[in-house]
Design an enzyme around this catalytic site. Structure first.
Site, PDB file in Angstrom:
ATOM      1  N   LYS A 163      25.334  48.733  63.068  1.00 54.35           N
ATOM      2  CA  LYS A 163      25.888  49.893  63.790  1.00 54.35           C
ATOM      3  C   LYS A 163      26.840  50.705  62.914  1.00 54.35           C
ATOM      4  O   LYS A 163      26.761  51.928  62.851  1.00 54.35           O
ATOM      5  CB  LYS A 163      26.629  49.442  65.064  1.00 54.35           C
ATOM      6  CG  LYS A 163      25.769  48.648  66.026  1.00 54.35           C
ATOM      7  CD  LYS A 163      26.534  48.235  67.263  1.00 54.35           C
ATOM      8  CE  LYS A 163      27.656  47.244  67.017  1.00 54.35           C
ATOM      9  NZ  LYS A 163      27.219  45.938  66.489  1.00 54.35           N
TER      10      LYS A 163
ATOM     11  N   ARG B 274      31.101  48.094  75.480  1.00 60.01           N
ATOM     12  CA  ARG B 274      30.402  46.813  75.309  1.00 60.01           C
ATOM     13  C   ARG B 274      30.559  45.912  76.525  1.00 60.01           C
ATOM     14  O   ARG B 274      30.402  44.689  76.398  1.00 60.01           O
ATOM     15  CB  ARG B 274      30.789  46.129  73.994  1.00 60.01           C
ATOM     16  CG  ARG B 274      32.219  45.901  73.790  1.00 60.01           C
ATOM     17  CD  ARG B 274      32.559  45.977  72.312  1.00 60.01           C
ATOM     18  NE  ARG B 274      32.016  44.918  71.506  1.00 60.01           N
ATOM     19  CZ  ARG B 274      31.968  44.972  70.171  1.00 60.01           C
ATOM     20  NH1 ARG B 274      32.420  46.029  69.533  1.00 60.01           N
ATOM     21  NH2 ARG B 274      31.502  43.982  69.484  1.00 60.01           N
TER      22      ARG B 274
ATOM     23  N   ARG C 289      28.089  39.853  54.528  1.00 57.58           N
ATOM     24  CA  ARG C 289      28.887  41.087  54.597  1.00 57.58           C
ATOM     25  C   ARG C 289      30.207  40.896  53.862  1.00 57.58           C
ATOM     26  O   ARG C 289      30.881  39.884  54.007  1.00 57.58           O
ATOM     27  CB  ARG C 289      29.174  41.474  56.047  1.00 57.58           C
ATOM     28  CG  ARG C 289      30.155  42.645  56.143  1.00 57.58           C
ATOM     29  CD  ARG C 289      30.181  43.313  57.484  1.00 57.58           C
ATOM     30  NE  ARG C 289      30.586  42.445  58.563  1.00 57.58           N
ATOM     31  CZ  ARG C 289      30.578  42.808  59.837  1.00 57.58           C
ATOM     32  NH1 ARG C 289      30.162  44.004  60.178  1.00 57.58           N
ATOM     33  NH2 ARG C 289      30.959  41.961  60.774  1.00 57.58           N
TER      34      ARG C 289
ATOM     35  N   ARG D  26      34.963  39.273  56.401  1.00 51.14           N
ATOM     36  CA  ARG D  26      35.787  39.497  57.594  1.00 51.14           C
ATOM     37  C   ARG D  26      36.088  38.151  58.228  1.00 51.14           C
ATOM     38  O   ARG D  26      35.217  37.293  58.291  1.00 51.14           O
ATOM     39  CB  ARG D  26      35.018  40.385  58.585  1.00 51.14           C
ATOM     40  CG  ARG D  26      35.607  41.765  58.729  1.00 51.14           C
ATOM     41  CD  ARG D  26      34.731  42.704  59.501  1.00 51.14           C
ATOM     42  NE  ARG D  26      34.449  42.291  60.872  1.00 51.14           N
ATOM     43  CZ  ARG D  26      33.757  43.036  61.742  1.00 51.14           C
ATOM     44  NH1 ARG D  26      33.279  44.205  61.361  1.00 51.14           N
ATOM     45  NH2 ARG D  26      33.536  42.612  62.955  1.00 51.14           N
TER      46      ARG D  26
ATOM     47  N   ARG E   6      31.055  35.557  69.167  1.00 49.55           N
ATOM     48  CA  ARG E   6      30.812  36.997  69.306  1.00 49.55           C
ATOM     49  C   ARG E   6      29.404  37.247  69.823  1.00 49.55           C
ATOM     50  O   ARG E   6      29.177  38.137  70.637  1.00 49.55           O
ATOM     51  CB  ARG E   6      30.999  37.699  67.957  1.00 49.55           C
ATOM     52  CG  ARG E   6      32.466  37.910  67.601  1.00 49.55           C
ATOM     53  CD  ARG E   6      32.643  38.279  66.139  1.00 49.55           C
ATOM     54  NE  ARG E   6      31.909  39.443  65.729  1.00 49.55           N
ATOM     55  CZ  ARG E   6      31.508  39.684  64.480  1.00 49.55           C
ATOM     56  NH1 ARG E   6      31.796  38.819  63.519  1.00 49.55           N
ATOM     57  NH2 ARG E   6      30.844  40.769  64.191  1.00 49.55           N
TER      58      ARG E   6
END
Ligand code: AP5
Length: 213
Positions: free
Chosen positions: A13, A85, A121, A150, A161
């Site tokens: 996203k 969300r 990531r 992260r 998550r």
């Protein structure tokens, strides 16, 4: 043009939102980035949000809702990445006067592929640019910051998550489908392929906006 991007953690996203915003001269508003920035600066919002973000839970709507509302009211066009969300957040956004969403892009990616992307990531500690271990060893934006993972990409937090996404955010997809604004896009493949699909999905809306100018 007012767009919402929705999809699981790791769908891409943020990556897509940045490009679409640049291509169409829109603001990119990421609630995740906004919260991480507030946490990093130690603001009152950051202090309230920290324990939720660190543990992969949704920051309560009473903490986040008005902050988002204030920002979107000031913008003629935006790509909203990470909000809404939950159904509560979707209803809240729908009730904001003068902030009608033109399209909601659902970036569809299976769990295995999405989680695979998040494992690699990296974020530049200096400028915040997002990259991936497969494509870069140094920051392609500022060239000098350390690339770090992260904290909420740790496997245990990531699992949480994903669970939150399935429980809270998936119903939002059906909510928007029912309102006739959902555009589903295949989020697999390269960044360029996914971006081309998103651009094709928003093409008629963007063209309509051009006509109005
Ligand atoms: P947030 O930052 O929004 O996290 P998320 O929704 O889980 O999404 P991600 O940022 O993990 O993934 P992404 O889809 O943006 O993927 P990206 O482009 O980076 O939220 C974090 C936390 O903040 C939440 O857990 C919550 O606590 C809080 N929060 C935020 N919004 C909230 C709200 N509305 N209400 C309550 N709480 C909220 O890509 C991932 C990786 O893949 C990158 O390395 C990228 O380079 C790579 N990549 C991207 N596309 C491709 C591709 N096509 N092929 C290969 N690699 C790719």
């Amino acid at each position: 043009m007012r767009l919402v991007l929705i999809g699981p953690p790791g769908a891409g996203k943020g990556t897509i939102a940045e490009k679409v915003a640049a291509n169409h001269g829109l603001a990119h508003l990421s609630t995740g980035d906004m919260l991480r920035d507030a946490i990093g600066r130690g603001t009152p919002l950051g202090a309230k949000a920290k324990e939720y973000v660190d543990t992969g839970r949704l920051v309560p709507q009473e903490v986040l809702g008005e902050v988002v509302a204030e920002k979107v009211r000031q913008l003629d066009g935006f790509v909203l990445d990470g909000y809404p969300r939950s159904l509560e957040q979707a209803e809240f956004l729908a009730a904001l006067e003068g902030v009608d969403v033109d399209a909601v892009i659902y970036v569809a990616v299976g769990e295995e592929a999405a989680v695979g992307r998040l494992r690699g990531r990296r974020v530049c500690a200096k400028c915040g640019a997002v990259t991936h271990t497969e494509t870069a060893e140094t920051c392609g934006n500022c060239g000098s910051g350390d690339l770090v993972a992260r904290t909420d990409d740790r496997p245990d937090t990531l699992k949480k998550r994903y669970g939150v996404y399935m429980r809270e955010t998936e119903p939002v997809i059906e909510y928007y489908r029912g309102r006739g604004v959902l555009r589903e896009v295949d989020g697999t493949g390269s960044r360029e392929e996914v971006l081309a699909r998103v651009e094709a999905a928003i093409g008629p809306i963007a063209a309509c906006g051009d006509d109005k100018r």
